[in-house]
Design a protein around this motif. Structure first.
Motif, PDB file in Angstrom:
ATOM      1  N   HIS A 193      59.015  22.754  65.738  1.00 23.27           N
ATOM      2  CA  HIS A 193      58.685  23.350  64.437  1.00 23.27           C
ATOM      3  C   HIS A 193      58.563  22.270  63.363  1.00 23.27           C
ATOM      4  CE1 HIS A 193      60.586  27.459  65.766  1.00 23.27           C
ATOM      5  NE2 HIS A 193      59.507  27.112  66.476  1.00 23.27           N
ATOM      6  N   ASN A 245      64.557  23.442  65.067  1.00 23.47           N
ATOM      7  CA  ASN A 245      63.666  23.299  66.216  1.00 23.47           C
ATOM      8  C   ASN A 245      62.771  22.063  66.006  1.00 23.47           C
ATOM      9  OD1 ASN A 245      61.006  23.758  67.691  1.00 23.47           O
ATOM     10  ND2 ASN A 245      62.261  25.397  68.554  1.00 23.47           N
ATOM     11  N   THR A 253      64.498  18.785  72.896  1.00 22.08           N
ATOM     12  CA  THR A 253      64.818  19.997  72.149  1.00 22.08           C
ATOM     13  C   THR A 253      66.061  19.782  71.292  1.00 22.08           C
ATOM     14  OG1 THR A 253      66.293  20.947  73.827  1.00 22.08           O
ATOM     15  CG2 THR A 253      63.915  21.386  74.048  1.00 22.08           C
TER      16      THR A 253
END
Length: 411
Positions: free
Chosen positions: A10, A7, A108
């Protein structure tokens, strides 16, 4: 973690926490609550399979795995940022008065995986099969990335889809980011005592005979779980794969000047060319021959864009003869070996490349002197490539076996 991307958000939270020594500060910087930031780091640790941060007094510090991954993750995000800016420029969306914000802050992992698959296959449908997703899902994700970028990314063509220059620019950043993350994950496995590293080597014909097989054998024999992938191909194709991060390194004849600003070359040794034929050829046992003697026979020429081909056409200028002896053009050693065995053919090839065939009596070097036939052999890297310890070990093997003495190599 699917296809090389954790991710992205993250990773950003983790990098900020590492730099600031505080999850709270990282949360504020990334516009998240502290629990959300803590959860983001925990999920990243789960994805990479190792703890990345630990609390030391009032600050968070990096674990050994965290230190290795932070460097790679930061480099990956820089590649995405550079790719996004290049894509925006290519799409004509920047101006001195109103620069457009880079869209990499919102991209993403799914969008990156989809874009790379589409770039590799040239089709939404084939990319979907490669990813194990439905075609509508891949199409929707790709179009969402296009909308996010604010510039056209895809153009339809009869056989599939073509990427625009803007998309090509961002794909380059995405692939280089993917390569950095792969290296970071491999450094984590090494730190955990389970070295599962990889080395993806692009090999031109010359090195496939001895150097690469010997280096691969040495690497496999001295490590557990390390995989070496050897990719054959033409120079232009391998160079592009290297620059896009699909290859770690390229071995073969060096180009002068260097082929691109973003690569660097490293000299290994100097190789010589030779005029060759089958051992049963009428000229094979004769001495003190001249080139004119060989020109009476049909030739198998390497492609003109190869170093051996350049020597044949530009130095020997074989094509300027009233009737060219070149009857076959091929860069394949298997083809060369097979045709030489069928008749009285002649060719020019690297001495190192035929060393095994010559030793086994399958190809003979004719006693024809050549002038100016040496060429530099070496490694080509991306300028910003930082090998892992495992990759550096394989590079050392390539150096070692390229320096071994050989009767078939001129220094």
């Amino acid at each position: 973690m699917k296809n090389g991307f954790p991710n992205i958000r993250h990773m950003r939270v983790f990098i900020e926490a590492a730099r600031k020594g505080s999850v709270s500060a990282a949360a504020e910087h990334c516009h998240l609550s502290q629990p959300a930031a803590t959860q983001a780091i925990a999920r990243l640790e789960s994805d990479v399979g190792a703890p990345l941060l630990f609390r030391r007094r009032q600050r968070f510090s990096l674990t050994n795995c965290g230190a290795a991954f932070e460097r790679r993750a930061a480099a990956a995000l820089k590649h995405l940022r550079d790719g996004a800016r290049a894509a925006t420029r290519a799409g004509g969306k920047t101006s001195p008065r109103r620069p457009v914000p880079a869209f990499d802050l919102s991209v993403t992992a799914a969008q990156l995986r989809n874009l790379i698959a589409i770039a590799n296959t040239g089709s939404f449908t084939v990319a979907a099969r490669a990813l194990g997703l439905s075609q509508p899902t891949v199409h929707r994700t790709a179009r969402s990335l296009e909308a996010l970028s604010g510039v056209p990314f895809f153009a339809a063509r009869p056989s599939g889809v073509m990427l625009t220059p803007a998309a090509d620019a961002f794909v380059l950043g995405a692939k280089l980011a993917q390569s950095e993350i792969r290296q970071g994950l491999e450094e984590i496995t090494r730190e955990l005592g389970e070295d599962k590293g990889t080395f993806v080597l692009g090999s031109l014909p010359l090195a496939r005979t001895a150097i690469v097989p010997q280096a691969v054998h040495a690497m496999v024999s001295s490590t557990e779980g390390v995989q070496v992938r050897v990719i054959d191909g033409r120079y232009a194709e391998l160079l592009r794969s290297l620059r896009e991060g699909d290859l770690d390194c390229l071995i073969g004849a060096l180009r002068h000047p260097a082929p691109a600003d973003d690569v660097e070359q490293e000299f290994l040794f100097r190789d010589a060319l030779a005029i060759v034929a089958h051992p049963g050829h009428p000229l094979a046992r004769q001495r003190n021959l001249e080139l004119e003697d060989a020109l009476a026979y049909p030739w198998i020429a390497p492609p003109r864009e190869t170093p051996a081909g350049q020597y044949l056409f530009e130095t020997l200028r074989i094509h300027e003869r009233k009737q060219t002896p070149v009857r076959v053009v091929s860069s394949s050693m298997a083809t060369l070996r097979g045709i030489l065995s069928e008749g009285n053919y002649i060719s020019v090839v690297s001495r190192h490349q035929i060393s095994v065939d010559e030793r086994l009596g399958m190809i003979a070097t004719l006693d024809i002197p050549l002038a100016g036939h040496f060429r530099d052999i070496g490694l080509t890297y991306r300028k910003d490539w930082r090998p892992t310890e495992t990759q550096a070990q394989f590079i050392a093997h390539l150096h070692h076996f390229s320096k071994l003495p050989s009767l078939n190599r001129s220094k």
